[in-house]
Design an enzyme around this catalytic site. Structure first.
Site, PDB file in Angstrom:
ATOM      1  N   GLU A   1       5.825 -12.871 -13.978  1.00  0.00           N
ATOM      2  CA  GLU A   1       5.788 -12.158 -13.815  1.00  0.00           C
ATOM      3  C   GLU A   1       5.402 -11.099 -14.068  1.00  0.00           C
ATOM      4  O   GLU A   1       3.573 -10.363 -13.868  1.00  0.00           O
ATOM      5  CB  GLU A   1       6.238 -11.539 -12.677  1.00  0.00           C
ATOM      6  CG  GLU A   1       7.511 -10.996 -12.540  1.00  0.00           C
ATOM      7  CD  GLU A   1       8.470 -10.467 -11.462  1.00  0.00           C
ATOM      8  OE1 GLU A   1       8.172  -9.978 -10.498  1.00  0.00           O
ATOM      9  OE2 GLU A   1       9.760  -9.461 -12.141  1.00  0.00           O
ATOM     10  N   ASN A  48      -1.319   1.036   6.084  1.00  0.00           N
ATOM     11  CA  ASN A  48      -0.345   0.433   5.788  1.00  0.00           C
ATOM     12  C   ASN A  48      -0.134  -0.997   6.960  1.00  0.00           C
ATOM     13  O   ASN A  48       1.192  -0.299   7.864  1.00  0.00           O
ATOM     14  CB  ASN A  48       0.364   1.281   5.263  1.00  0.00           C
ATOM     15  CG  ASN A  48       1.357   0.210   4.220  1.00  0.00           C
ATOM     16  OD1 ASN A  48       1.484  -1.392   4.553  1.00  0.00           O
ATOM     17  ND2 ASN A  48       2.474   0.457   3.848  1.00  0.00           N
ATOM     18  N   GLY A  49       0.233  -1.871   6.873  1.00  0.00           N
ATOM     19  CA  GLY A  49       0.321  -3.223   7.908  1.00  0.00           C
ATOM     20  C   GLY A  49      -1.048  -3.849   8.348  1.00  0.00           C
ATOM     21  O   GLY A  49      -2.175  -3.805   7.207  1.00  0.00           O
ATOM     22  N   HIS A  75      16.769 -34.723 -16.244  1.00  0.00           N
ATOM     23  CA  HIS A  75      16.153 -35.231 -14.699  1.00  0.00           C
ATOM     24  C   HIS A  75      14.462 -35.093 -14.144  1.00  0.00           C
ATOM     25  O   HIS A  75      13.865 -34.917 -13.014  1.00  0.00           O
ATOM     26  CB  HIS A  75      16.994 -35.264 -12.952  1.00  0.00           C
ATOM     27  CG  HIS A  75      18.178 -34.956 -13.505  1.00  0.00           C
ATOM     28  ND1 HIS A  75      18.342 -36.822 -13.606  1.00  0.00           N
ATOM     29  CD2 HIS A  75      18.859 -34.737 -13.326  1.00  0.00           C
ATOM     30  CE1 HIS A  75      19.959 -36.625 -14.258  1.00  0.00           C
ATOM     31  NE2 HIS A  75      20.686 -35.935 -13.893  1.00  0.00           N
ATOM     32  N   ARG A 106       3.190   0.305  -5.215  1.00  0.00           N
ATOM     33  CA  ARG A 106       2.736  -0.204  -4.285  1.00  0.00           C
ATOM     34  C   ARG A 106       1.637  -1.056  -4.400  1.00  0.00           C
ATOM     35  O   ARG A 106       1.680  -1.538  -3.718  1.00  0.00           O
ATOM     36  CB  ARG A 106       2.934   0.512  -2.736  1.00  0.00           C
ATOM     37  CG  ARG A 106       4.211   1.462  -3.336  1.00  0.00           C
ATOM     38  CD  ARG A 106       4.613   2.009  -1.727  1.00  0.00           C
ATOM     39  NE  ARG A 106       4.486   1.863  -0.857  1.00  0.00           N
ATOM     40  CZ  ARG A 106       5.456   1.413   0.148  1.00  0.00           C
ATOM     41  NH1 ARG A 106       6.571   1.802  -0.559  1.00  0.00           N
ATOM     42  NH2 ARG A 106       5.158   1.292   1.019  1.00  0.00           N
ATOM     43  N   LYS A 118      11.034 -13.465 -15.156  1.00  0.00           N
ATOM     44  CA  LYS A 118      10.772 -11.491 -15.347  1.00  0.00           C
ATOM     45  C   LYS A 118       9.866 -12.334 -16.232  1.00  0.00           C
ATOM     46  O   LYS A 118       8.878 -11.498 -16.444  1.00  0.00           O
ATOM     47  CB  LYS A 118      11.677 -11.059 -16.186  1.00  0.00           C
ATOM     48  CG  LYS A 118      13.368 -10.247 -15.754  1.00  0.00           C
ATOM     49  CD  LYS A 118      12.563  -8.678 -15.268  1.00  0.00           C
ATOM     50  CE  LYS A 118      12.407  -8.720 -13.776  1.00  0.00           C
ATOM     51  NZ  LYS A 118      13.316  -8.911 -13.143  1.00  0.00           N
ATOM     52  N   TRP A 125      -3.211  -2.925  -1.510  1.00  0.00           N
ATOM     53  CA  TRP A 125      -3.057  -3.826  -2.046  1.00  0.00           C
ATOM     54  C   TRP A 125      -3.265  -5.063  -1.504  1.00  0.00           C
ATOM     55  O   TRP A 125      -3.065  -4.980  -0.284  1.00  0.00           O
ATOM     56  CB  TRP A 125      -1.543  -4.360  -2.314  1.00  0.00           C
ATOM     57  CG  TRP A 125      -1.133  -5.063  -3.557  1.00  0.00           C
ATOM     58  CD1 TRP A 125      -0.043  -4.828  -4.521  1.00  0.00           C
ATOM     59  CD2 TRP A 125      -0.519  -6.653  -2.989  1.00  0.00           C
ATOM     60  NE1 TRP A 125      -0.382  -6.134  -5.007  1.00  0.00           N
ATOM     61  CE2 TRP A 125      -0.730  -7.125  -4.202  1.00  0.00           C
ATOM     62  CE3 TRP A 125      -1.278  -7.220  -1.926  1.00  0.00           C
ATOM     63  CZ2 TRP A 125      -0.075  -8.335  -4.875  1.00  0.00           C
ATOM     64  CZ3 TRP A 125      -1.276  -8.892  -1.854  1.00  0.00           C
ATOM     65  CH2 TRP A 125      -0.458  -9.111  -3.682  1.00  0.00           C
ATOM     66  N   CYS A 128       1.166  -1.325  -0.191  1.00  0.00           N
ATOM     67  CA  CYS A 128       0.191   0.163   0.101  1.00  0.00           C
ATOM     68  C   CYS A 128       1.241   1.616  -0.300  1.00  0.00           C
ATOM     69  O   CYS A 128       1.930   0.958   0.111  1.00  0.00           O
ATOM     70  CB  CYS A 128      -0.784   0.159   0.796  1.00  0.00           C
ATOM     71  SG  CYS A 128      -2.157  -1.336   1.652  1.00  0.00           S
ATOM     72  N   LYS A 178       5.600  -4.041  -5.064  1.00  0.00           N
ATOM     73  CA  LYS A 178       7.072  -3.936  -5.479  1.00  0.00           C
ATOM     74  C   LYS A 178       7.915  -4.550  -4.357  1.00  0.00           C
ATOM     75  O   LYS A 178       8.671  -5.309  -4.279  1.00  0.00           O
ATOM     76  CB  LYS A 178       7.237  -2.250  -6.004  1.00  0.00           C
ATOM     77  CG  LYS A 178       8.564  -2.363  -6.435  1.00  0.00           C
ATOM     78  CD  LYS A 178       8.632  -2.333  -7.354  1.00  0.00           C
ATOM     79  CE  LYS A 178      11.022  -1.617  -7.937  1.00  0.00           C
ATOM     80  NZ  LYS A 178      11.423  -2.841  -8.703  1.00  0.00           N
ATOM     81  N   GLU A 197      16.271 -16.173 -13.203  1.00  0.00           N
ATOM     82  CA  GLU A 197      15.577 -14.386 -13.603  1.00  0.00           C
ATOM     83  C   GLU A 197      14.526 -14.453 -14.979  1.00  0.00           C
ATOM     84  O   GLU A 197      13.732 -13.820 -14.668  1.00  0.00           O
ATOM     85  CB  GLU A 197      17.499 -13.499 -13.482  1.00  0.00           C
ATOM     86  CG  GLU A 197      16.603 -12.286 -12.791  1.00  0.00           C
ATOM     87  CD  GLU A 197      15.788 -11.391 -12.445  1.00  0.00           C
ATOM     88  OE1 GLU A 197      15.263 -12.588 -11.118  1.00  0.00           O
ATOM     89  OE2 GLU A 197      15.352 -10.510 -12.151  1.00  0.00           O
TER      90      GLU A 197
END
Ligand code: G6P
Length: 624
Positions: free
Chosen positions: A504, A108-109, A520, A35, A501, A82, A10, A619, A497
């Site tokens: 996401e 926020n929390g 395997h 955010r 990328k 969020w 948030c 983020k 990575e």
């Protein structure tokens, strides 16, 4: 499931000053939208009366509604959310207002003991419209405000917030307004960042300085357990246990323009192309005079102390965890010091036995990721020295670590990390050089290493010229729904990575694997419908990786290969070859990463995805 909503991340913005608050708050929210973007809301005090608007979806929806009616006033609070628990709805959006209509609050929390507080407040006649922990917090402020006597020289409002927080367990960054105190805003933090931007005749509070950097460069970072009483011309800070705090005003080291999009379509694209300068900034002033090693002013560890340690532990989350894996390869290779890598979320609960001469490093772009912060604190609790590689100056991790290295990459807004990641790789290489030179690396090898590091920004600029080639490849591959990313040794984390990328931002299923492990299990996925992206370095496993490619080709899998200039492959093996400039082995992972960033970016655009705000992501993640 409990009905409470938790705010993972948030963005909060509050304004008090002489200007119209609405435009300043909306502009700040837009800058903080990375955010969270499930819903947004704003409250303004207009002639002492609360005016409130909330909308689900993006800040633009809120702005559209705000434009329909007058919203005048010089003081206000706002929020972009969020959600983790609880649905995305207008009633769950912030700000929340107390049932007596006097207090408005953004949060926020997570308030952990909200159920017992709610029971108490219900017994006192307070009522609730939502299922949120935030509404409970808001009503608790109203309760304390109602029973708080006026005391000369003290803000009754700030005092009631302080008393409220005394009874609250959990995490919060909050900004609060009261209809009785139309010139005052109160904010506080514990576990969620909150910063005061100190202006002339105005003050702005926000979760991140990006919200106000175009207006003021003077900032005060609130610490956990602090409550600030903010008016247009002043602010005072107290701890929750009522001790006064002498605020330290710091200067931002970047300006508001850096957080603007300019001519780019997305922040991710802008940040990919900013990498040459971000990397230059990571190195500035960090080489010894004779250019044979690096130096780090903020590490707070002497060479003698470093020589005493015999093990390093790196902890992080997400992309930063991939940077840790590259650091492991580089430090073990060049400094011959054993390195372990842990997910911060695992380390904090694992109670891992550590060697007594271990030094812990955490890596975090934001410096606010809760699991990474908890890992840092756990290491410190056990008495270990805990250092940080971190981008955001003044972040919680930067302030709580025993020393560290700032990345100086500038603000990173796109949710998918790009320039922050390559800057973490460069700093890892610089650290490997520093530790290597403390051990067995010669003066000559050190000089060659420094030369290679200094060449990186230019090589990256050159490397970015593959963009139109990669864009064309992206168009040809955008319709596939599964990808494998394969690499060996220090290219294995780059494969991870690359896969992260892609998944996401374009929602394509992608897996990163060590190239040789592919047989395997993942090889079962290979068909003409599942392309593989190989990331290759020069060196001893080059030929082995070609053998892995042949195994894929034999099963009709398409191959995209990212390889150094000069690499030669058997005819017909590779479908699409993207070259990165020939370079020192220590920086090859960084250079190989650039085409992967471009590939995921262009594929996501081709698929019409919102690159900077991928669904379900944030983020930085400030709850567990
Ligand atoms: C989130 C972000 C990732 C990031 C991770 C760690 O998951 O979406 O891009 O790598 O958090 O963030 P940090 O700020 O600690 O590097």
């Amino acid at each position: 499931m409990m009905g409470k909503t938790q705010e993972i991340m948030c963005g909060i913005v509050g304004y008090v000053g002489k200007r119209q608050a609405k435009g300043i708050l909306v502009e700040g929210l837009k800058r903080l939208e990375y955010r969270g973007y499930d819903s947004a809301g704003l409250a303004i005090l207009q002639n002492g009366a609360l005016k409130l608007e909330k909308q689900t979806g993006r800040v633009a929806n809120l702005e559209g509604e705000l434009d329909k009616r007058a919203f005048n006033g010089n003081i206000g609070i706002s929020h972009t959310r969020w959600a983790t628990h609880g649905k995305v709805s207008q009633s769950n959006a912030h700000p929340h207002v107390s049932s007596d209509g006097k207090i408005a609050l953004v949060h926020n929390g997570v308030i952990e003991n909200f159920t017992s507080i709610k029971k108490f407040l219900l017994s006192k006649g307070y009522s609730f419209e939502s299922e949120t922990d935030t509404e409970v917090l808001c009503n608790l402020v109203a309760y304390h405000y109602a029973k708080q006597p006026e005391v000369d020289g003290q803000s009754r409002f700030a005092e009631s917030v302080r008393r409220t927080l005394f009874h609250v367990e959990g995490t919060y960054g909050i900004a609060v307004l009261s209809t009785d105190c139309p010139d005052e805003m109160v904010c506080a933090r514990k576990g969620s960042p909150l910063i005061i931007g100190v202006g002339v005749g105005e003050n702005i509070v926000a979760s991140d300085a990006t919200a106000f950097a175009s207006r003021t460069q003077n900032v005060v970072y609130l610490n956990d357990g602090e409550v600030a009483h903010v008016t247009s011309d002043d602010f005072n800070i107290l701890t929750i246990s009522n001790e006064s705090v002498d605020p330290i005003v710091s200067q931002l080291d970047w300006s508001g323009e850096e957080a603007d999009l300019g001519d780019f379509a997305y922040f991710m694209e802008k940040e990919i192309f900013e990498q040459p300068s971000a990397l230059e900034n990571a190195m500035r002033g960090r080489f010894s005079e004779d250019d044979s090693t690096t130096k780090f002013g903020g590490l707070n560890v002497s060479p003698q102390e470093f020589r005493q340690m015999d093990r390093l532990l790196f902890c992080a989350c997400g992309t930063a965890w991939h940077a840790c894996l590259v650091a492991e390869y580089l430090i073990e290779k060049y400094a011959r010091i054993p390195v372990e890598v842990e997910y911060a979320s695992e380390f904090r609960y694992r109670n891992a036995p550590l060697d007594k001469n271990t030094v812990v490093f955490v890596i975090s772009q934001s410096g606010e990721t809760l699991d990474t912060l908890a890992a840092l604190r756990e290491a410190q609790r056990k008495g270990y020295r805990a250092l940080a590689i971190n981008n955001v100056v003044g972040s919680t991790i930067a302030r709580e670590s025993d020393g560290g290295i700032y990345q100086h990459a500038g603000p990173e807004i796109g949710v998918a990390s790009t320039k922050a990641f390559t800057s973490q790789l460069l700093i890892s290489a610089m650290l490997a050089l520093y530790l290597g030179r403390l051990n067995d690396m010669s003066y000559g090898d050190g000089r060659r290493f420094v030369e290679a590091l200094k060449a990186v920004p230019e090589l990256v600029a050159l490397n970015l010229k593959v963009n139109s080639q990669v864009e064309a490849i992206a168009k040809a591959y955008a319709q596939y729904d599964d990808f494998l990313f394969l690499g060996r040794q220090e290219m294995f984390p780059i494969a991870l990575e690359g896969a992260l990328k892609l998944k996401e931002i374009s929602y394509i299923h992608a897996e990163g694997y060590p190239a040789a492990e592919m047989k395997h299990g993942p090889i079962a996925l290979i068909s003409e419908l599942c392309p593989s992206v190989f990331i290759i370095a020069k060196g001893e496993v080059f030929q082995k990786t070609i053998a892995n490619m042949q195994e894929i080709k034999a099963r009709h899998g398409k191959i995209i290969c990212i390889a150094p200039e000069g690499a030669e492959f058997p005819d017909g093996l590779i479908d699409d070859l993207i070259l990165y400039p020939d370079c020192h082995e220590a920086v090859a992972p960084l250079l190989a990463c650039i085409p992967l960033q471009l590939l995921s970016y262009y594929i996501a655009r081709e698929r019409g995805c919102d690159v900077d705000k991928p669904r379900n992501l944030a983020k930085s993640v400030t709850v567990e």
